[in-house]
Write a protein that holds these residues in place. Structure first.
Motif, PDB file in Angstrom:
ATOM      1  N   LEU A  68       0.843  -1.204   0.000  1.00  0.00           N
ATOM      2  CA  LEU A  68       0.000   0.000   0.000  1.00  0.00           C
ATOM      3  C   LEU A  68       0.874   1.249   0.000  1.00  0.00           C
ATOM      4  O   LEU A  68       0.605   2.216  -0.732  1.00  0.00           O
ATOM      5  N   GLU A  69       1.928   1.224   0.808  1.00  0.00           N
ATOM      6  CA  GLU A  69       2.828   2.379   0.853  1.00  0.00           C
ATOM      7  C   GLU A  69       3.479   2.610  -0.512  1.00  0.00           C
ATOM      8  O   GLU A  69       3.598   3.752  -0.969  1.00  0.00           O
ATOM      9  N   GLN A  70       3.881   1.517  -1.171  1.00  0.00           N
ATOM     10  CA  GLN A  70       4.480   1.655  -2.503  1.00  0.00           C
ATOM     11  C   GLN A  70       3.481   2.254  -3.478  1.00  0.00           C
ATOM     12  O   GLN A  70       3.820   3.102  -4.300  1.00  0.00           O
ATOM     13  N   GLY A 131      -4.888   6.849   6.902  1.00  0.00           N
ATOM     14  CA  GLY A 131      -3.679   6.905   7.719  1.00  0.00           C
ATOM     15  C   GLY A 131      -3.314   8.324   8.086  1.00  0.00           C
ATOM     16  O   GLY A 131      -4.056   9.264   7.821  1.00  0.00           O
ATOM     17  N   SER A 132      -2.140   8.437   8.725  1.00  0.00           N
ATOM     18  CA  SER A 132      -1.637   9.737   9.101  1.00  0.00           C
ATOM     19  C   SER A 132      -0.333   9.958   8.365  1.00  0.00           C
ATOM     20  O   SER A 132       0.510   9.069   8.285  1.00  0.00           O
TER      21      SER A 132
ATOM     22  N   GLN B  35      -3.710  -3.811  15.938  1.00  0.00           N
ATOM     23  CA  GLN B  35      -3.369  -3.628  14.522  1.00  0.00           C
ATOM     24  C   GLN B  35      -1.857  -3.704  14.330  1.00  0.00           C
ATOM     25  O   GLN B  35      -1.370  -4.255  13.336  1.00  0.00           O
ATOM     26  N   ALA B  36      -1.121  -3.179  15.322  1.00  0.00           N
ATOM     27  CA  ALA B  36       0.346  -3.214  15.220  1.00  0.00           C
ATOM     28  C   ALA B  36       0.851  -4.661  15.279  1.00  0.00           C
ATOM     29  O   ALA B  36       1.796  -5.015  14.551  1.00  0.00           O
ATOM     30  N   ASP B  37       0.213  -5.483  16.132  1.00  0.00           N
ATOM     31  CA  ASP B  37       0.616  -6.891  16.228  1.00  0.00           C
ATOM     32  C   ASP B  37       0.421  -7.589  14.879  1.00  0.00           C
ATOM     33  O   ASP B  37       1.304  -8.311  14.402  1.00  0.00           O
ATOM     34  N   LEU B  38      -0.763  -7.377  14.295  1.00  0.00           N
ATOM     35  CA  LEU B  38      -1.054  -8.022  13.011  1.00  0.00           C
ATOM     36  C   LEU B  38      -0.103  -7.508  11.926  1.00  0.00           C
ATOM     37  O   LEU B  38       0.391  -8.287  11.100  1.00  0.00           O
ATOM     38  N   ARG B  46       1.148  -0.571  10.072  1.00  0.00           N
ATOM     39  CA  ARG B  46      -0.130  -0.579  10.787  1.00  0.00           C
ATOM     40  C   ARG B  46      -1.199   0.119   9.951  1.00  0.00           C
ATOM     41  O   ARG B  46      -2.366  -0.254   9.958  1.00  0.00           O
ATOM     42  N   GLN B  47      -0.779   1.142   9.202  1.00  0.00           N
ATOM     43  CA  GLN B  47      -1.742   1.873   8.380  1.00  0.00           C
ATOM     44  C   GLN B  47      -2.316   0.996   7.264  1.00  0.00           C
ATOM     45  O   GLN B  47      -3.468   1.152   6.872  1.00  0.00           O
ATOM     46  N   THR B  48      -1.505   0.073   6.780  1.00  0.00           N
ATOM     47  CA  THR B  48      -2.006  -0.843   5.744  1.00  0.00           C
ATOM     48  C   THR B  48      -3.053  -1.789   6.339  1.00  0.00           C
ATOM     49  O   THR B  48      -4.094  -2.051   5.723  1.00  0.00           O
TER      50      THR B  48
END
Lengths: 198, 82
Positions: A68-70, A131-132, B35-38, B46-48
């Protein structure tokens, strides 16, 4: 392999930007008075070195990103490139028609405009995906302080040597409020995060 | 190929196409993971994870398989077209 974190990226970016400022203020002005052409060329392109490092950093950051970031990085870079291409076309046609008289030194703005557009589009995309845009795992406040101090040191040395012309002095007075605004915004965001946690 | 795999698993373009429904948040909750664990287990940010759970981003096929394997379920069970 360990992920290339946002914090590592920002740390290295800060150092590269300080090196760029130092090169711009302390080395590049010498190119105007250099006697030989090879030395002039060498001194003139010195500020490009930290920028090449920044491009390498960006490539490493994108390579180490997840899918996603890419996607976000590449969409943002694509949009920035399209915008720059459109602006170049408009400028080129206006110059050819005699409406504008553009100098070759305008090319210096190509990279900054690309990066600013990339940053703006990336910010929008990151928000779109929920996201942030800020870095994970810490506030960039101390880095901004470091950057401000180093930039002011570089400018101070430049001033002391009497190498600052009117443009560079203007840059100094222009940078100071910019850095101050960044610090205030960073502090405000940090306080808001603390308030949200309570 | 199942109906679930025929939809765009390569990631939804911003503002286009209907999002897929998924059970990732529920499955994560059952495991008691944050979410961070996953994110750490999937080697993504985590944002993904957040974007997948909220249906704002549909994962690629390899990531969908990774998620399915992690929860011990089939992709069709976790992801379904809206």
């Amino acid at each position: 392999m360990a992920r290339f974190t946002e914090k590592q990226y920002r740390n290295q970016l800060s150092l590269a930007m300080v090196a760029y400022m130092a090169a711009m203020l302390l080395v590049w002005p010498l190119s105007r008075t250099a006697a030989s052409v090879p030395l002039k060329v060498l001194l003139a392109v010195v500020p490009v070195l930290p920028m090449l490092f920044v491009i390498g950093l960006m490539a490493r950051r994108i390579g180490a990103s997840d899918e996603l970031e890419q996607r976000v990085h590449l969409l943002a870079l694509g949009a920035a490139t399209a915008l720059l291409g459109a602006l170049s076309l408009v400028g080129g046609f206006l110059d050819a028609a005699g409406v504008l008289a553009l100098r070759g030194s305008i090319l210096i703005w190509v990279f900054p405009v690309t990066m600013i557009s990339y940053g703006a589009v990336r910010w929008w995309l990151v928000r779109h995906y929920g996201g942030s845009a800020g870095c994970e795992g810490g506030s960039p406040g101390w880095q901004l302080c470091l950057l401000a101090v180093l930039v002011l040191m570089v400018l101070g040395v430049g001033w002391w040597h009497g190498r600052l012309d009117a443009f560079e002095k203007g840059l100094l007075f222009g940078l100071a409020p910019g850095v101050l605004i960044l610090l205030v915004v960073s502090l405000w965001r940090r306080l808001r995060r603390v308030a949200d946690k309570d | 190929m199942s109906e679930a795999l025929r939809v765009d698993l390569g990631g939804r373009r911003p503002g286009t196409g209907p999002p897929m429904k998924n059970q990732v948040r529920d499955l994560r909750g059952e495991q008691g993971w944050s979410q961070a664990d996953l994110a750490e287990r999937l080697d993504v940010s985590r944002q993904t994870v957040n974007a997948i759970e909220t249906g704002k981003y549909d994962p690629s096929l390899p990531l969908a398989f990774k998620i399915a394997r992690l929860f011990g379920q089939s992709i069709e069970t976790i992801f379904e077209p809206d």
